[in-house]
Design an enzyme around this catalytic site. Structure first.
Site: not given
Length: 326
Positions: A127, A152
């Protein structure tokens, strides 16, 4: 080829599976169909894949070690594309254990499955969030990514380290893809563009964080899928970084054209023909002011070039949204 797609009922997993099946490959898709967002959206995606003779779906949690071990015993995969993960920056602050289970333990099970079955190439989703608040833009894969600002992001950075260790120790070819804000039809309801469209149509106010001054490298789903497909067949042979010869590679995959949030909202308003009622808010915890992908390596290695503008992407999403929810 026979390809495992984890998270096949998810946004990217659905579109990738559709592309691979259309190209004549056999796809085994797994997903735990959790209720992080509307499960019916996930099942409706799967209904689009069911007509393909080459598609097999298994409801399975990647955190379930015995089930994952059996999956790799039952099938010999030519490629594994690992997209399953607990998504969402802000939810990781509320429920970090879900991220430990899926993004860490689950990824370990994928790596072990690939190790035991000698998978020819594992491609996995990282990501853009790993870049944190890096000041240098555009973000390059050579930049330091040691300061995540959300849990995350920390799990995605951990995935990169875990993958590299397996590539180094067991000579498993692994490629990681740092996705930059993916948009398009059948998208995730927790994403800002989905929430904005829904609220504007319903005449409800939208929360605009950082007073609309954030920038995002919005990337259309078809461009993302094209990049993944191209990378799948470019198997890393080893890097020449010091003494490291691991068959491992990381790429950014983005639109290479960041757009300010205020302008993005204006694009949605124009497409809908309706103005938004805006609540201007400060920056949220775990968020970053800008994302911007340097995609030179991906372009050079596999010929990737994004083809869909943000305006086109918004138009296609809105057309799908109004049809799906009519």
């Amino acid at each position: 080829m026979k390809i495992l797609v984890t998270g096949a009922a998810g946004f990217i997993g659905f579109f990738l599976s559709m592309r691979l099946l259309s190209d004549g490959h056999e796809v085994v898709g797994i997903d735990n169909l959790n209720d992080y967002y509307d499960v019916s959206l996930k099942t409706d995606r799967l209904k689009q894949l069911e007509p393909f003779a080459g598609f097999t779906f298994i409801t399975m949690d990647i955190a379930d070690r015995p089930a994952m071990e059996q999956l790799f015993l039952n099938h010999r995969f030519d490629r594994v594309v690992h997209l399953a993960a607990q998504a969402g920056v802000r939810y990781s602050i509320q429920n970090p254990y879900a991220y430990g289970d899926s993004n860490l333990t689950g990824f370990l099970h994928v790596l072990e499955g690939c190790r035991r079955s000698r998978t020819a190439h594992l491609v996995y989703a990282s990501s853009s969030s790993v870049y944190g608040c890096n000041k240098k833009i555009p973000f390059s894969t050579s930049d330091t990514v040691d300061h995540p600002v959300s849990f995350y992001a920390a799990t995605k950075k951990a995935n990169e380290l875990m993958a590299h260790s397996y590539a180094h120790l067991y000579d498993i070819p692994v490629t990681g893809l740092r996705f930059f804000t993916v948009i398009g039809p059948w998208g995730r309801p927790d994403m800002a563009y989905f929430k904005f469209t829904k609220a504007i149509l319903e005449g409800k106010p939208i929360d605009v964080y950082n007073h609309g001054k954030m920038k995002r490298d919005f990337t259309y789903i078809d461009d993302i899928v094209e990049g993944v497909v191209r990378v799948m067949d470019r198997i890393p042979q080893g890097t020449d970084s010091g003494n490291d010869q691991a068959p491992y590679k990381i790429y950014n995959i983005g639109n290479n054209t960041p757009v300010e949030l205020g302008d993005f909202i204006a694009c949605i308003e124009k497409t809908l023909g309706k103005k938004a009622v805006k609540n201007m808010m400060p920056m949220q915890d775990g968020d970053v002011p800008a994302t911007y992908a340097d995609i030179d390596e991906l372009m050079a290695d596999v010929g990737f070039r994004p083809e869909t503008s943000v305006a086109e992407g918004v138009e296609r999403f809105v057309a799908w949204y109004t049809r799906y929810y009519s």
